[in-house]
Design an enzyme around this catalytic site. Sequence first.
Site, PDB file in Angstrom:
ATOM      1  N   PRO A 194    -110.927-138.153  84.111  1.00  0.00           N
ATOM      2  CA  PRO A 194    -109.204-138.834  85.748  1.00  0.00           C
ATOM      3  C   PRO A 194    -109.675-139.894  85.810  1.00  0.00           C
ATOM      4  O   PRO A 194    -110.978-140.473  85.959  1.00  0.00           O
ATOM      5  CB  PRO A 194    -109.546-138.079  86.907  1.00  0.00           C
ATOM      6  N   ASP A 263    -111.838-150.641 101.434  1.00  0.00           N
ATOM      7  CA  ASP A 263    -111.262-152.069 101.680  1.00  0.00           C
ATOM      8  C   ASP A 263    -110.542-152.524 100.009  1.00  0.00           C
ATOM      9  O   ASP A 263    -110.038-153.402  99.727  1.00  0.00           O
ATOM     10  CB  ASP A 263    -112.653-152.646 101.082  1.00  0.00           C
ATOM     11  N   SER A 264    -110.657-151.477  99.445  1.00  0.00           N
ATOM     12  CA  SER A 264    -109.799-150.726  97.995  1.00  0.00           C
ATOM     13  C   SER A 264    -108.693-150.402  98.593  1.00  0.00           C
ATOM     14  O   SER A 264    -107.653-150.424  96.801  1.00  0.00           O
ATOM     15  CB  SER A 264    -110.868-150.694  97.236  1.00  0.00           C
ATOM     16  N   ARG A 277    -114.875-138.948  98.303  1.00  0.00           N
ATOM     17  CA  ARG A 277    -114.715-139.101  99.819  1.00  0.00           C
ATOM     18  C   ARG A 277    -114.889-140.086 100.598  1.00  0.00           C
ATOM     19  O   ARG A 277    -115.674-140.903 100.854  1.00  0.00           O
ATOM     20  CB  ARG A 277    -116.552-138.100 100.127  1.00  0.00           C
ATOM     21  N   SER A 279    -113.879-143.549 102.745  1.00  0.00           N
ATOM     22  CA  SER A 279    -113.842-143.950 104.126  1.00  0.00           C
ATOM     23  C   SER A 279    -112.937-145.055 104.450  1.00  0.00           C
ATOM     24  O   SER A 279    -113.211-145.897 103.261  1.00  0.00           O
ATOM     25  CB  SER A 279    -114.908-144.147 104.556  1.00  0.00           C
ATOM     26  N   TYR A 536    -123.383-152.106 105.554  1.00  0.00           N
ATOM     27  CA  TYR A 536    -122.605-152.659 103.946  1.00  0.00           C
ATOM     28  C   TYR A 536    -123.796-154.073 103.692  1.00  0.00           C
ATOM     29  O   TYR A 536    -123.796-154.453 104.974  1.00  0.00           O
ATOM     30  CB  TYR A 536    -121.237-152.578 104.596  1.00  0.00           C
TER      31      TYR A 536
END
Length: 631
Positions: A194, A263-264, A277, A279, A536
Amino acid sequence: METSASTKPNLCSSSSTAPDTDKILDETASKEIESVVPRERQQLLKWNGWGYKDSKFTVTSKEEKLTNDNAIVQFVGNRYPIGDTELPYFKQWVIDTFNLDLANKKPAQPMPSTYPAPIVCSEFFDKIKSLNILYSDSGEDRLIRAHGQTLYDIHTLREGTFPRIPDLVLWPRCHADVVQIVKLAHEHNVTVIPFGGGTSVSGSITCPKNESRSIVIVDTSQMNRMLWLDKQNMVVCFESGIFGQDLERELRQLGLTVGHEPDSYEFSTLGGWVATRASGMKKNVYGNIEDLVVRVKMVTCKGVLERNCSAPRVSIGPDFNQIIMGSEGTLGVVTEVVLKVRKLPAMKLYGSLIFPMFGNGVKCLREIAEHRLQPASIRLIDNDQFIFGQSLKPEPGFFHGIIDGLKRTYVTKIKGFDVKKMCVATLVFEGDEENVKRQEKQINQIAKKYGGLPAGATNGERGYLLTFVIAYIRDLALEYYIVAESFETSVPWNNCENLCKNTKNRVRMECAKMGVKYYLISCRVTQTYDSGAAVYFYFGFNYIGLADPVEAYEHIENCARDEILSCGGSLSHHHGVGKLRSRWYSQSVSTVGVGLYKAAKLELDPKNIFAAGNLLTDEDRGEVPTIQSKL
């Protein structure tokens, strides 16, 4: 390019699980949505980098010979706040940090003109064509969907070729199309991967090198309808291929929001959020994807997996939504998702806090969490990211705009902040005016206990919006012999500061061992919870002199991951496992957990057609059955 076109009526119907029609807004029932991203995404997006083709960092000069002194660094394009702006401080920052000679630029490599011959299962292909499903077997379309956004992926595109790319790209237009595709793939032993937005940073959509069967990409981007909206119960059903920016645009026109902003967000899809999953940056108000999802529909080889009830909570054994979320394309294809929606907030307020040291900021965020005062977004950046962020400001000054109404002299001389130690937290508040103002006041009071000072709304807004620009920097870096990547974790509060310190020290130690002299390792606390936080890291280095920069990077990051785990951190907070982190999967979920996952895999995919190879180590993958072992 061989591509099928739709010549028959589209027989895809809206979701069979829609609520009663009197609860649906007529104007949004099964609404067709024109996506920002076209089907041939290379028309708009970079084929070998991040984001829009018209948005990028550039290095130019008004003089014939480019030097560090006369170089002009800017971000071109007007899609982002820093667009078409000269960045003199950023130029100096990259020169100093990575010892760059801006005249020493790598020559650009064109898109390949030849591609590996596809492995075609003719029986499968013939039946796909008879179903009028859009397809392409062109090398360009196959290459575009052969990868995500890992360092390995993008470096490979710029330097060489993938050992394996997909053999066929399919664009289903609805759930029914996916059911047919999966049924035929299972029947003819065709591998299915996918594909949503292609933003994966875990290697999850990279083709397995040794897969001898035909590999088919199921690109869900044409499945992007809003199937129904139930305003009475505040839920909406979208097809899984809708891009984040399209989803939010459509809801905002109706005065609603899901509030999920990873962010994406611009280039990732709803199905990808579920499968990994994901965030979002505003999860404190709206929740992570597992908090937003009411029901998921996933097509497996055994049929459709879906919970029938949309009640807010049920106690009917294991939650199958949770089995689907995080499965990373190994169990089936997500086709439709029912999500919670909220009314658009009456007020949005940005803010920022400046602290004398990173540890002060961590302690402040922890107390804010203890009091359940988290705004929609709160992120704490360390000193290295603070300096980096300041370098992205245009003239007239290094500290211009950082502290509304306060002067650098006040911060550094009177308050005693050291520019080489100070850090900043950026804040986003959303809600009604009374609660937003109350929350802001209480957070400022807590910050004061830890030496924090309010640093203004301008810096907070700018810091939040710059998140969407940072990913573009890696493309510039690769042009100048720098490899860079991000990695993340989550950790209990009591280990947070030590994890940040120890991981950065481990990276520095490994760089010294490998003779890497010019590098950046920085971190930020990017999400907060009652019991801990997400952290991060950004890491990049000048690789001139190294034979294999990606291998060197991966070695150092793997060492950093070992350190993270030893400090009580998680394998991932939101990037997922994929192939990149699969070696630690058993350690993270136990051998019993691996066995439980493999049992689910065997039940839902007995021939292993969803053979992307994510989550499991090479040893574990060897135990997953193939059709050959079943015969």
